[in-house]
Design an enzyme around this catalytic site. Sequence first.
Site, mmCIF file in Angstrom:
data_model
loop_
_atom_site.group_PDB
_atom_site.id
_atom_site.type_symbol
_atom_site.label_atom_id
_atom_site.label_comp_id
_atom_site.label_asym_id
_atom_site.label_seq_id
_atom_site.Cartn_x
_atom_site.Cartn_y
_atom_site.Cartn_z
ATOM 1 N N GLY A 160 0.792 -1.231 0.000
ATOM 2 C CA GLY A 160 0.000 0.000 0.000
ATOM 3 C C GLY A 160 0.821 1.276 0.000
ATOM 4 O O GLY A 160 2.022 1.273 -0.326
ATOM 5 N N CYS A 180 1.842 2.969 2.554
ATOM 6 C CA CYS A 180 2.883 2.926 3.583
ATOM 7 C C CYS A 180 4.217 2.402 3.041
ATOM 8 O O CYS A 180 5.231 3.078 3.106
ATOM 9 C CB CYS A 180 2.398 2.058 4.746
ATOM 10 S SG CYS A 180 3.679 1.684 5.936
ATOM 11 N N TYR A 212 1.962 16.130 9.631
ATOM 12 C CA TYR A 212 2.947 15.037 9.617
ATOM 13 C C TYR A 212 3.796 15.062 8.345
ATOM 14 O O TYR A 212 5.015 15.066 8.394
ATOM 15 C CB TYR A 212 2.220 13.692 9.680
ATOM 16 C CG TYR A 212 1.745 13.272 11.036
ATOM 17 C CD1 TYR A 212 0.805 14.026 11.729
ATOM 18 C CD2 TYR A 212 2.223 12.118 11.628
ATOM 19 C CE1 TYR A 212 0.362 13.634 12.978
ATOM 20 C CE2 TYR A 212 1.786 11.706 12.876
ATOM 21 C CZ TYR A 212 0.851 12.467 13.539
ATOM 22 O OH TYR A 212 0.418 12.070 14.772
ATOM 23 N N GLU A 266 7.818 16.164 7.991
ATOM 24 C CA GLU A 266 8.812 15.120 7.677
ATOM 25 C C GLU A 266 9.499 15.431 6.341
ATOM 26 O O GLU A 266 10.720 15.392 6.230
ATOM 27 C CB GLU A 266 8.145 13.734 7.635
ATOM 28 C CG GLU A 266 7.760 13.235 9.022
ATOM 29 C CD GLU A 266 7.264 11.787 9.063
ATOM 30 O OE1 GLU A 266 7.028 11.291 10.168
ATOM 31 O OE2 GLU A 266 7.084 11.154 7.991
ATOM 32 N N ASP A 285 -7.564 3.384 6.740
ATOM 33 C CA ASP A 285 -7.787 4.804 6.435
ATOM 34 C C ASP A 285 -9.167 5.093 5.860
ATOM 35 O O ASP A 285 -9.611 6.240 5.898
ATOM 36 C CB ASP A 285 -6.756 5.300 5.399
ATOM 37 C CG ASP A 285 -5.396 5.578 6.002
ATOM 38 O OD1 ASP A 285 -5.197 5.264 7.187
ATOM 39 O OD2 ASP A 285 -4.532 6.106 5.277
ATOM 40 N N ALA A 298 -0.772 3.646 9.838
ATOM 41 C CA ALA A 298 -0.576 2.269 9.385
ATOM 42 C C ALA A 298 -0.795 1.259 10.510
ATOM 43 O O ALA A 298 -1.433 0.218 10.308
ATOM 44 C CB ALA A 298 0.830 2.120 8.808
ATOM 45 N N HIS A 349 20.386 2.223 33.159
ATOM 46 C CA HIS A 349 21.219 3.428 33.116
ATOM 47 C C HIS A 349 22.476 3.120 32.309
ATOM 48 O O HIS A 349 23.070 2.065 32.506
ATOM 49 C CB HIS A 349 21.609 3.842 34.529
ATOM 50 C CG HIS A 349 22.573 4.989 34.552
ATOM 51 N ND1 HIS A 349 22.181 6.281 34.280
ATOM 52 C CD2 HIS A 349 23.919 5.026 34.776
ATOM 53 C CE1 HIS A 349 23.237 7.072 34.353
ATOM 54 N NE2 HIS A 349 24.303 6.335 34.640
HETATM 55 P P1 NAI Z 1 -2.202 16.361 8.521
HETATM 56 O O1 NAI Z 1 -3.630 16.287 8.828
HETATM 57 O O2 NAI Z 1 -1.205 15.791 9.483
HETATM 58 O O3 NAI Z 1 -1.775 17.901 8.327
HETATM 59 C C1 NAI Z 1 -2.361 18.733 7.354
HETATM 60 C C2 NAI Z 1 -2.046 20.169 7.739
HETATM 61 O O4 NAI Z 1 -2.484 21.010 6.683
HETATM 62 C C3 NAI Z 1 -2.776 20.629 8.982
HETATM 63 O O5 NAI Z 1 -1.851 21.244 9.851
HETATM 64 C C4 NAI Z 1 -3.808 21.617 8.465
HETATM 65 O O6 NAI Z 1 -4.116 22.632 9.380
HETATM 66 C C5 NAI Z 1 -3.084 22.157 7.240
HETATM 67 N N1 NAI Z 1 -3.942 22.756 6.243
HETATM 68 C C6 NAI Z 1 -5.149 22.316 5.806
HETATM 69 N N2 NAI Z 1 -5.646 23.157 4.870
HETATM 70 C C7 NAI Z 1 -4.715 24.136 4.700
HETATM 71 C C8 NAI Z 1 -4.642 25.295 3.867
HETATM 72 N N3 NAI Z 1 -5.628 25.620 3.037
HETATM 73 N N4 NAI Z 1 -3.542 26.081 3.930
HETATM 74 C C9 NAI Z 1 -2.536 25.769 4.790
HETATM 75 N N5 NAI Z 1 -2.574 24.690 5.601
HETATM 76 C C10 NAI Z 1 -3.641 23.888 5.555
HETATM 77 O O7 NAI Z 1 -2.053 15.742 7.062
HETATM 78 P P2 NAI Z 1 -0.770 15.275 6.242
HETATM 79 O O8 NAI Z 1 0.466 15.870 6.809
HETATM 80 O O9 NAI Z 1 -1.090 15.565 4.816
HETATM 81 O O10 NAI Z 1 -0.761 13.724 6.488
HETATM 82 C C11 NAI Z 1 -1.840 12.913 6.002
HETATM 83 C C12 NAI Z 1 -2.048 11.687 6.856
HETATM 84 O O11 NAI Z 1 -0.962 10.816 6.779
HETATM 85 C C13 NAI Z 1 -2.272 12.066 8.300
HETATM 86 O O12 NAI Z 1 -3.452 11.464 8.726
HETATM 87 C C14 NAI Z 1 -1.089 11.488 9.023
HETATM 88 O O13 NAI Z 1 -1.493 10.916 10.246
HETATM 89 C C15 NAI Z 1 -0.556 10.411 8.073
HETATM 90 N N6 NAI Z 1 0.890 10.384 8.143
HETATM 91 C C16 NAI Z 1 1.492 9.817 9.220
HETATM 92 C C17 NAI Z 1 2.865 9.829 9.341
HETATM 93 C C18 NAI Z 1 3.488 9.214 10.531
HETATM 94 O O14 NAI Z 1 2.828 8.444 11.220
HETATM 95 N N7 NAI Z 1 4.738 9.540 10.844
HETATM 96 C C19 NAI Z 1 3.731 10.421 8.325
HETATM 97 C C20 NAI Z 1 2.986 11.001 7.242
HETATM 98 C C21 NAI Z 1 1.630 10.955 7.178
#
Ligand code: NAI
Length: 467
Positions: free
Chosen positions: A41, A43, A185, A189, A313, A322, A446
Amino acid sequence: MDKNFDVIVIGGGPGGYVCAIRSAQLGFKTACIESRGTLGGTCLNVGCIPSKSLLNLSENYHKAQNEFNNLGIESSGVKLNLSKMMNNKNKSVLTLTKGVEYLFKKNKITYLKGTGSILSKNTVSVADESKKKISYQTKNIIISTGSIPSSLSGIKIDENNIVSSTGALSFNKVPKELIIIGGGYIGLEMGSIWKRLGSKVTVIEFLDHIIPGMDKDVSNEFLKILTKQGINFKLDSKVTSVNVLRNKTIVDFTNNKSAKRERIECDKVLVAVGRKSNIGSDIVKLGIKLEKEKIKVNNKFETNIKGIYAIGDCIHLGPMLAHKAEDEGIAVAEIIAGQAGHVNYDVIPAVIYTSPEVASVGKTEQELQKESIKYKVGKFPFLANSRAKVNNETEGFVKIIADEKTDKVLGVHIIGSHAGTMIAEMALAMEFGASSEDIARTCHAHPTHTEAVKEAALAVDKRPIHF
Ligand code: NAI
């Protein structure tokens, strides 16, 4: 080939492939349909795995270039070979996707390559590349079709100048200037990767803080650290348009409070404003109920049609992560087998793999305030942790939130090196209903970063030793 199955899983991502393996382990004749050509997928192919590869490699490069010389490791002349770095990333992805294929063979799962659509509650058709369709019969269907990147109205992702995370994982040269829309996120990253590799990075975020939903203390500290690393932030700002003119990309945005308009010209724009559930037209046609554009399921992961389940999702429960999808995959297979499969949505850890890492599990202070739950907080900085000190990893802290009366741990938030690994202990503690006293009385080796967890637990009762 026999075309009758007990379980057909649609989608071979972390939710789907794990569900297929667990179903096969439970004795079900199982098939899994995947259209991408490789298993794993988003991920494994274009998400968690390639991004973690580039995060690791870019951090090594950045350290060798900027930090090693000061630490007695002569590293002058370090150069970036981006195509070799990308090859290494691609090799890791290939090994892992092939690994899932091996697991399918080992568990005697039928891997159906093509696009699946549900014709009825017992029939699924699979269209291969040449659009040839074959129908299969099954007792149970599990939809695990994941999610796709969202965009903003009027902004079209072309994966060249305006990219999603998929494009940003495969740039063939380091963009001079990269604008990222969304400080979540993906934005942070990917921003970290390209900043370390040499781009000028600006993140435009709609809210007045980064990472919505994150504990404010951590979010503020995280913003300070990333700003110090050289990432520019335009908070409280709304992107109004993105236009490509002669291979330059022009981003216009407006400050929400002052209404001041700004324009930045850059090479690439990454749109990272969230993801939306991937709902096929077959799902709509069948009348499967949705909630906020996601598939609605009951506590058995069953949709409104008996025998059709959904996980990951594409459903309305839990965060798009994931590991949440994997746990749901296991739970639904066990439920179909008559066992007590279960996912505890109160204890799902979340990790951002930047440097330092950020990890959390359970409630934030802001959530508890909203729910009028009284709590106490213990905090311990990595500056006072001996292992972090000798490793030059002193940024960040551990924060434990416990119920004011019962001392039960309600949430843990960590910003610091190895936070993503350390959060597992906290998730386990919370699963067992631990109090902060339980953590404080558990012997921690430790010198390790994990001693900061013990100290934060002691700090809940105002008795940390080293701070
Ligand atoms: P996200 O929901 O984490 O962040 C999207 C950001 O965009 C938010 O801060 C929001 O306020 C902002 N935003 C929305 N509309 C906007 C606009 N018009 N102008 C400016 N900012 C705006 O979504 P993201 O980063 O796209 O990630 C998608 C999914 O993938 C999430 O659900 C996340 O949990 C998952 N993911 C998880 C990771 C991990 O576990 N390390 C790594 C990458 C993604």
